[in-house]
Write a protein that holds these residues in place. Structure first.
Motif, PDB file in Angstrom:
ATOM      1  N   ASN A  49       0.821  -1.207   0.000  1.00  0.00           N
ATOM      2  CA  ASN A  49       0.000   0.000   0.000  1.00  0.00           C
ATOM      3  C   ASN A  49       0.856   1.257   0.000  1.00  0.00           C
ATOM      4  O   ASN A  49       0.525   2.242  -0.665  1.00  0.00           O
ATOM      5  N   ALA A  50       1.965   1.215   0.756  1.00  0.00           N
ATOM      6  CA  ALA A  50       2.838   2.387   0.773  1.00  0.00           C
ATOM      7  C   ALA A  50       3.444   2.594  -0.611  1.00  0.00           C
ATOM      8  O   ALA A  50       3.636   3.734  -1.045  1.00  0.00           O
ATOM      9  N   ALA A  51       3.766   1.485  -1.320  1.00  0.00           N
ATOM     10  CA  ALA A  51       4.312   1.611  -2.666  1.00  0.00           C
ATOM     11  C   ALA A  51       3.276   2.209  -3.618  1.00  0.00           C
ATOM     12  O   ALA A  51       3.590   3.080  -4.430  1.00  0.00           O
ATOM     13  N   GLY A  52       2.017   1.746  -3.501  1.00  0.00           N
ATOM     14  CA  GLY A  52       0.952   2.295  -4.344  1.00  0.00           C
ATOM     15  C   GLY A  52       0.789   3.789  -4.103  1.00  0.00           C
ATOM     16  O   GLY A  52       0.659   4.589  -5.027  1.00  0.00           O
ATOM     17  N   TYR A  53       0.830   4.172  -2.834  1.00  0.00           N
ATOM     18  CA  TYR A  53       0.752   5.588  -2.447  1.00  0.00           C
ATOM     19  C   TYR A  53       1.947   6.345  -3.017  1.00  0.00           C
ATOM     20  O   TYR A  53       1.798   7.408  -3.622  1.00  0.00           O
ATOM     21  N   GLY A  54       3.144   5.734  -2.873  1.00  0.00           N
ATOM     22  CA  GLY A  54       4.362   6.395  -3.344  1.00  0.00           C
ATOM     23  C   GLY A  54       4.355   6.627  -4.842  1.00  0.00           C
ATOM     24  O   GLY A  54       4.771   7.682  -5.326  1.00  0.00           O
TER      25      GLY A  54
END
Lengths: 205, 215
Positions: B143-148
């Motif tokens: 999820n953090a990667a998608g956000y990033g």
């Protein structure tokens, strides 16, 4: 007095929590489907901001910032507890939201049930924590200024969410391209509203 | 002892990493984490630092809450989550102040606001509370990667069109400026971030028909 009105009007229009700083976007996007729920949530946010910012101002100035603890003892002049700000502010906000929740449940059960989960979610609404953090950053001179800022931010957020809800209700009957329906067009409209609010930036109060 | 242990990188686990990049992207689909995504994307460098900080906080909080999930009483779980997240953010904030002070000044209040970043709370509630630590860790990273990814795309366009640079390096040659090209000042201002994200949503939903909202 004039300074207070200045700060209040500035935080409603020029430093608007949503259009200038994007704080509180998540509940803004999620609750703005109808004007009724938006008004309810907006008023709750005004309350919470109006209380937490002054309270956090007192805590910041008498407990947290460097040299704040001098009233306890002269030797504490070097003590800087500001790294604790996040945890303490969040604790105050969580308890305020719990209080507001209890008040709303008592005085308006219909509003309480229509807001549902979004009432407790005010606790993690970035606008509330953001309000306190901005107050900390800007170092207002006294508690009246901090309160004016808190109330102004709340009113600004309220204006924004009721505005977008009214527009969304109308736009349901327009010919929006499929991929833009719902979330996409709301983003673009909010962007346009933001540009409009920027027109207030040049105003000298 | 379980005779059947799921391999660390089984296809189900890999899905936790890849789905949030597109189908369940936290910003464009789940509508979480919007606030910071818009505010710190004026230039690429702060956006990258923010995405990294969120990744660290998410991964660690997810694991901690997942480890605690059987012992936390439901009534106080929000407070426990907030305390875990706040502690991690204080750590990250101090690290940023120590090693990249100028970027930390640019991010100012938004580092603290990671605490209220709805993605972190949202994933804690939706996933970490009912899943094992390794899966929670992967879900956090995914999820953090998608956000990033969204942050970097928005920041790339805003920096390129708004200041003519990418990651601080001047990209648009002087000759183009002499021709009469001007940096688009509107891109630096907040409202453009909203419109850029709106366009990203448009493109994503045009390609991925199942995400289209029917109202």
């Amino acid at each position: 007095m004039e300074n207070l009105v200045n700060i209040f009007v500035k935080s409603v229009f020029i430093d608007n929590m949503i259009f200038a700083y994007f704080l509180g976007m998540c509940s803004y996007l999620a609750v703005s489907k109808t004007v009724k729920t938006s008004t309810g949530l907006g008023i709750a946010v005004i309350f919470v901001l109006g209380f937490t910012v002054p309270v956090d101002y007192l805590i910041e100035n008498y407990l947290l910032k460097e040299g704040a603890l001098v009233w306890l003892s002269e030797s504490f002049i070097d003590v800087d507890l500001s790294f604790l700000s996040f945890i303490i502010f969040i604790a105050i906000i969580a308890s305020m939201v719990q209080l507001v929740e209890m008040i709303i449940e008592k005085f308006s059960p219909t509003l309480y049930s229509s807001l549902g989960i979004f009432l407790p979610l005010i606790a993690v609404n970035c606008a509330i924590l953001g309000g306190s953090l901005f107050m900390q950053e800007r170092a207002y001179n006294n508690i009246a200024e901090a309160t004016a800022f808190g109330l102004g931010s709340g009113v600004g957020w309220f204006l924004a969410i009721v505005g977008i809800a009214a527009i969304r209700e109308k736009i349901r009957y327009s010919n929006v391209p499929d991929p833009l329906k719902g979330l996409g067009i709301t983003f673009i409209i909010t962007g346009l509203m933001g540009i409009a609010f920027m027109g207030f930036m040049g105003i000298k109060l | 002892m379980n005779a059947e242990k799921e391999p660390l990188f089984s296809s189900k686990n890999i899905k936790l990493l890849t789905e949030p990049m597109n189908d369940s992207n936290p910003i464009t689909v789940q509508v979480l984490g919007i606030c910071s995504a818009l505010a710190v994307t004026v230039k690429l460098k702060p956006a990258f630092v923010m995405a990294l900080s969120v990744m660290v906080v998410m991964a660690v909080s997810n694991v901690v809450i997942s480890l605690l999930r059987k012992t936390v009483p439901p009534r106080i779980r929000i407070i426990v989550q907030l305390v875990v997240i706040a502690a991690m953010v204080i750590l990250v904030d101090q690290v940023l102040k120590a090693f990249v002070f100028d970027i930390s000044k640019q991010l100012s209040v938004f580092v603290g606001l990671i605490i209220t970043n709805c993605i972190i709370m949202g994933r804690l509630e939706a996933f970490a509370l009912s899943n094992k630590p390794w899966q929670s860790f992967l879900d956090g990273i995914g999820n953090a990667a998608g956000y990033g990814v969204i942050l970097l795309i928005v920041a790339f366009f805003r920096e390129l069109l708004g200041s003519g640079t990418v990651w601080g390096f001047k990209v648009i040659p002087e000759s183009v400026y002499d021709f009469g090209y001007e940096n688009n000042g509107l891109m630096i201002l907040p409202p453009m971030a909203l419109i850029v994200v709106g366009v990203i949503i448009w493109v994503q939903r045009a390609k991925n028909k199942k995400l289209v909202e029917s109202n």
